[in-house]
Design a protein around this motif. Structure first.
Motif, PDB file in Angstrom:
ATOM      1  N   SER A  22      97.770 123.264  92.797  1.00 21.22           N
ATOM      2  CA  SER A  22      96.408 123.758  92.613  1.00 21.22           C
ATOM      3  C   SER A  22      95.461 123.164  93.647  1.00 21.22           C
ATOM      4  CB  SER A  22      95.909 123.460  91.196  1.00 21.22           C
ATOM      5  OG  SER A  22      95.747 122.073  90.973  1.00 21.22           O
ATOM      6  N   PHE A  23      95.866 122.065  94.279  1.00 22.61           N
ATOM      7  CA  PHE A  23      95.064 121.494  95.367  1.00 22.61           C
ATOM      8  C   PHE A  23      95.373 122.191  96.691  1.00 22.61           C
ATOM      9  CE2 PHE A  23      94.453 118.518  98.881  1.00 22.61           C
ATOM     10  CZ  PHE A  23      93.101 118.232  98.728  1.00 22.61           C
ATOM     11  N   TYR A  24      96.637 122.173  97.104  1.00 20.27           N
ATOM     12  CA  TYR A  24      96.911 122.662  98.454  1.00 20.27           C
ATOM     13  C   TYR A  24      96.852 124.179  98.550  1.00 20.27           C
ATOM     14  CZ  TYR A  24     101.897 123.205  97.075  1.00 20.27           C
ATOM     15  OH  TYR A  24     103.082 123.561  96.459  1.00 20.27           O
ATOM     16  N   LEU A  25      97.211 124.908  97.484  1.00 20.59           N
ATOM     17  CA  LEU A  25      97.103 126.366  97.542  1.00 20.59           C
ATOM     18  C   LEU A  25      95.645 126.809  97.555  1.00 20.59           C
ATOM     19  CD1 LEU A  25      99.899 127.681  95.122  1.00 20.59           C
ATOM     20  CD2 LEU A  25      99.938 127.578  97.622  1.00 20.59           C
ATOM     21  N   SER A  26      94.817 126.123  96.767  1.00 15.87           N
ATOM     22  CA  SER A  26      93.415 126.530  96.675  1.00 15.87           C
ATOM     23  C   SER A  26      92.652 126.271  97.960  1.00 15.87           C
ATOM     24  CB  SER A  26      92.732 125.799  95.510  1.00 15.87           C
ATOM     25  OG  SER A  26      92.643 124.405  95.755  1.00 15.87           O
ATOM     26  N   HIS A  27      93.185 125.402  98.813  1.00 22.38           N
ATOM     27  CA  HIS A  27      92.499 125.084 100.062  1.00 22.38           C
ATOM     28  C   HIS A  27      93.003 125.920 101.240  1.00 22.38           C
ATOM     29  CE1 HIS A  27      91.121 121.726  97.644  1.00 22.38           C
ATOM     30  NE2 HIS A  27      90.253 121.445  98.583  1.00 22.38           N
ATOM     31  N   LEU A  28      93.893 126.876 100.992  1.00 19.93           N
ATOM     32  CA  LEU A  28      94.279 127.811 102.045  1.00 19.93           C
ATOM     33  C   LEU A  28      93.149 128.804 102.260  1.00 19.93           C
ATOM     34  CD1 LEU A  28      98.002 128.562 101.042  1.00 19.93           C
ATOM     35  CD2 LEU A  28      97.144 126.850 102.653  1.00 19.93           C
ATOM     36  N   SER A  29      93.146 129.447 103.408  1.00 17.47           N
ATOM     37  CA  SER A  29      92.056 130.375 103.721  1.00 17.47           C
ATOM     38  C   SER A  29      92.139 131.620 102.845  1.00 17.47           C
ATOM     39  CB  SER A  29      92.110 130.768 105.199  1.00 17.47           C
ATOM     40  OG  SER A  29      93.314 131.451 105.496  1.00 17.47           O
ATOM     41  N   GLY A  30      90.993 132.204 102.583  1.00 14.61           N
ATOM     42  CA  GLY A  30      90.935 133.430 101.800  1.00 14.61           C
ATOM     43  C   GLY A  30      91.498 133.256 100.406  1.00 14.61           C
ATOM     44  N   ARG A  31      92.243 134.271  99.949  1.00  9.57           N
ATOM     45  CA  ARG A  31      92.793 134.275  98.596  1.00  9.57           C
ATOM     46  C   ARG A  31      94.320 134.232  98.586  1.00  9.57           C
ATOM     47  NH1 ARG A  31      88.634 132.829  95.327  1.00  9.57           N
ATOM     48  NH2 ARG A  31      86.726 133.814  96.123  1.00  9.57           N
ATOM     49  N   ILE A  32      94.886 133.764  99.704  1.00  9.51           N
ATOM     50  CA  ILE A  32      96.347 133.711  99.751  1.00  9.51           C
ATOM     51  C   ILE A  32      96.883 132.698  98.746  1.00  9.51           C
ATOM     52  CG2 ILE A  32      96.521 131.959 101.569  1.00  9.51           C
ATOM     53  CD1 ILE A  32      98.854 133.620 102.717  1.00  9.51           C
ATOM     54  N   GLY A  33      96.092 131.680  98.419  1.00  7.74           N
ATOM     55  CA  GLY A  33      96.521 130.712  97.416  1.00  7.74           C
ATOM     56  C   GLY A  33      96.680 131.346  96.052  1.00  7.74           C
ATOM     57  N   GLU A  34      95.723 132.175  95.663  1.00  6.17           N
ATOM     58  CA  GLU A  34      95.845 132.898  94.391  1.00  6.17           C
ATOM     59  C   GLU A  34      97.056 133.829  94.414  1.00  6.17           C
ATOM     60  OE1 GLU A  34      91.264 132.259  94.388  1.00  6.17           O
ATOM     61  OE2 GLU A  34      92.889 132.331  95.847  1.00  6.17           O
ATOM     62  N   TYR A  35      97.239 134.488  95.536  1.00  5.68           N
ATOM     63  CA  TYR A  35      98.382 135.407  95.653  1.00  5.68           C
ATOM     64  C   TYR A  35      99.711 134.678  95.466  1.00  5.68           C
ATOM     65  CZ  TYR A  35     101.930 138.309  97.867  1.00  5.68           C
ATOM     66  OH  TYR A  35     103.086 139.006  98.126  1.00  5.68           O
ATOM     67  N   LEU A  36      99.881 133.569  96.152  1.00  2.60           N
ATOM     68  CA  LEU A  36     101.143 132.830  96.057  1.00  2.60           C
ATOM     69  C   LEU A  36     101.325 132.244  94.665  1.00  2.60           C
ATOM     70  CD1 LEU A  36     101.046 130.984  99.499  1.00  2.60           C
ATOM     71  CD2 LEU A  36     102.521 132.911  98.870  1.00  2.60           C
ATOM     72  N   ALA A  37     100.245 131.750  94.064  1.00  3.17           N
ATOM     73  CA  ALA A  37     100.337 131.134  92.743  1.00  3.17           C
ATOM     74  C   ALA A  37     100.698 132.149  91.668  1.00  3.17           C
ATOM     75  CB  ALA A  37      99.013 130.457  92.394  1.00  3.17           C
ATOM     76  N   LEU A  38     100.127 133.329  91.739  1.00  7.06           N
ATOM     77  CA  LEU A  38     100.351 134.315  90.681  1.00  7.06           C
ATOM     78  C   LEU A  38     101.671 135.068  90.861  1.00  7.06           C
ATOM     79  CD1 LEU A  38      97.403 133.646  90.070  1.00  7.06           C
ATOM     80  CD2 LEU A  38      97.003 136.072  89.627  1.00  7.06           C
ATOM     81  N   THR A  39     102.017 135.418  92.083  1.00 13.00           N
ATOM     82  CA  THR A  39     103.201 136.260  92.304  1.00 13.00           C
ATOM     83  C   THR A  39     104.478 135.465  92.526  1.00 13.00           C
ATOM     84  OG1 THR A  39     102.924 136.367  94.718  1.00 13.00           O
ATOM     85  CG2 THR A  39     101.734 138.006  93.386  1.00 13.00           C
ATOM     86  N   GLY A  40     104.357 134.212  92.980  1.00 13.22           N
ATOM     87  CA  GLY A  40     105.553 133.444  93.315  1.00 13.22           C
ATOM     88  C   GLY A  40     106.273 133.969  94.542  1.00 13.22           C
ATOM     89  N   ASP A  41     105.589 134.763  95.353  1.00 11.59           N
ATOM     90  CA  ASP A  41     106.220 135.351  96.536  1.00 11.59           C
ATOM     91  C   ASP A  41     106.646 134.257  97.516  1.00 11.59           C
ATOM     92  OD1 ASP A  41     107.206 137.286  98.172  1.00 11.59           O
ATOM     93  OD2 ASP A  41     105.260 138.022  98.880  1.00 11.59           O
ATOM     94  N   ARG A  42     107.613 134.598  98.345  1.00 11.97           N
ATOM     95  CA  ARG A  42     108.190 133.619  99.273  1.00 11.97           C
ATOM     96  C   ARG A  42     107.573 133.750 100.662  1.00 11.97           C
ATOM     97  NH1 ARG A  42     114.695 133.361  97.920  1.00 11.97           N
ATOM     98  NH2 ARG A  42     114.464 132.996  95.672  1.00 11.97           N
ATOM     99  N   LEU A  43     107.501 132.600 101.331  1.00 13.30           N
ATOM    100  CA  LEU A  43     107.086 132.559 102.720  1.00 13.30           C
ATOM    101  C   LEU A  43     108.224 131.999 103.556  1.00 13.30           C
ATOM    102  CD1 LEU A  43     103.492 130.988 102.537  1.00 13.30           C
ATOM    103  CD2 LEU A  43     104.110 133.410 102.484  1.00 13.30           C
ATOM    104  N   ASN A  44     108.345 132.485 104.779  1.00 12.63           N
ATOM    105  CA  ASN A  44     109.293 131.867 105.701  1.00 12.63           C
ATOM    106  C   ASN A  44     108.570 130.831 106.547  1.00 12.63           C
ATOM    107  OD1 ASN A  44     107.979 133.282 107.813  1.00 12.63           O
ATOM    108  ND2 ASN A  44     109.363 135.022 107.606  1.00 12.63           N
ATOM    109  N   GLY A  45     109.299 130.195 107.448  1.00  9.08           N
ATOM    110  CA  GLY A  45     108.714 129.124 108.240  1.00  9.08           C
ATOM    111  C   GLY A  45     107.556 129.584 109.104  1.00  9.08           C
TER     112      GLY A  45
END
Length: 411
Positions: A190-213
């Motif tokens: 909730s700290f590091y995701l919320s400090h990403l730009s825009g709303r990508i933190g909410e997106y990753l937190a809610l969907t659990g989608d994967r990111l590559n390197g």
């Protein structure tokens, strides 16, 4: 999200002069005793130590479990990192995983078994130990390099992202998939995701989608990107450094870095849509706008995103959104203290059994048909979300204690 260099320098500056003096003047005998105590544990082989010159590397070594963390591993890491920070001969600390994973997160199967047995004390020990180590890492006074080669999920991100440097590779797979197992993004998420730009933190937190390197680099979760074949060169190079100057470490990592960009199908290319849909106040509104976007564009990504949202625990979705929104205005220690409350509420079964049901459906039985309780968003009340984030009662207490007077967290 704070840059690695600026956050590291703030960590050093915010430590009082007395605390710094104390950290570097403890006796060598005390350091040796602490390291020995860490390795007395019968499971110490789950964390292997490599020493080279003025550096130390901790290796997570549970390859059959994708290096999933248990209480013993967290305790061992805490003791080792404390002894290394207090040892003036150690200038740099690194962390990596064995085999094909960095760390798949906490050992959720074991945790679920403890919950089913009613052993909440063991659950408390796990979260208490893990979160205190994350706080130590997030306030560490020496450069820290995490080599994120392979699976890096949940708690695995928690024990790497708060550190100074994170090196991703073409084999890195990042995710915070907790809503899909009836839990909440924790371990500092909730700290590091919320400090990403825009709303990508909410997106990753809610969907659990994967990111590559490459995507981790683009959004700031990784500080460097290198082909995994170069990792031995990186390890050898930083292992031979005789400085704790973060700028020198950064320059060393850049020497072996590769230029990489997310491809055209990456979610990094969809930030406009993510910001438009995931910036709304409620999960219901987010889904409504995603459905409108899917109908308007017939974009397969919109459809897959909606499926992820519909597959997740309804309660977890609302809890995760609240957590990310609160984390945006909190320091690391405040996020960890709140997440500790949430984690114990989440496994206590006082509100729901979604965690055990999610682990059963996704990991144990693998029927992928969890029976969520409540079963839909409309049945999730604000009182339930409030209770999830409420202070611990006497049955679940005490609250998480962090050494904030000695180690002040950064924003």
């Amino acid at each position: 999200m704070p840059t690695s260099m600026s956050a590291f320098l703030r960590r050093r500056c915010r430590m009082s002069s007395l605390a710094i003096i104390r950290s570097f003047t403890r006796s060598f005998a005390s350091q040796t005793k602490s390291s020995a105590a860490a390795l007395d544990d019968p499971h110490h082989n789950h964390v292997i130590v490599q020493g080279r010159g003025n550096s130390r590397t901790a290796i997570l070594n549970r390859p059959s479990s994708l290096n999933a963390l248990d209480t013993s591993m967290g305790d061992t890491l805490q003791k080792l990192y404390e002894s290394w920070e207090n040892n003036p001969d150690v200038r740099l600390v690194a962390l990596k995983g064995s085999s094909r994973a960095f760390c798949a997160g906490g050992d959720i199967v074991r945790l679920s078994q403890l919950v089913d047995k009613g052993d909440l004390e063991a659950c408390k020990d796990f979260f208490w130990t893990l979160y205190r180590f994350i706080y130590l890492l997030g306030t560490y006074l020496k450069p820290h390099v995490a080599l994120l080669n392979g699976i890096t999920m949940g708690g695995g991100a928690g024990i790497s992202v708060p550190g100074t440097f994170r090196v991703a590779t073409e084999k890195t797979v990042f995710a915070t998939p907790e809503t899909l197992i009836g839990f909440h993004p924790d371990a500092g998420a909730s700290f590091y995701l919320s400090h990403l730009s825009g709303r990508i933190g909410e997106y990753l937190a809610l969907t659990g989608d994967r990111l590559n390197g490459a995507e981790m680099m683009a959004c700031g979760l990784a500080t460097h990107y290198s082909l995994h074949a170069k990792l031995p060169l990186i390890e050898e190079h930083i292992g031979n450094l005789v400085t704790d100057d973060p700028s020198v470490v950064e320059a060393s990592l850049e020497k072996y870095s590769d230029l990489v960009y997310p491809d055209n199908m990456s979610i990094i290319q969809r930030t406009e849509t993510i910001d438009k849909c995931f910036g709304h106040d409620t999960v219901e509104e987010i889904i409504d706008f995603m459905e409108s976007e899917a109908a308007r564009t017939t974009d397969p990504w919109c459809i897959s995103t909606l499926k992820r949202l519909h597959d997740a625990s309804p309660l977890s979705l609302k809890v995760a959104l609240r957590s990310i929104r609160e984390g945006r205005f909190q320091t690391l220690d405040q996020c960890l203290i709140r997440e500790y409350r949430m984690s114990l509420q989440g496994v206590s079964k006082q509100i729901t059994n979604d965690f055990c049901e999610g682990v059963r459906a996704q990991v144990v039985d693998k029927d992928f048909r969890p029976k969520w309780d409540p079963p839909s968003l409309e049945h999730v009340s604000e009182d339930m979300v409030d209770q999830y984030l409420s202070p611990l009662d006497k049955n679940l207490g005490p609250e998480l204690e962090l050494p904030t007077s000695q180690r002040e967290a950064f924003r």
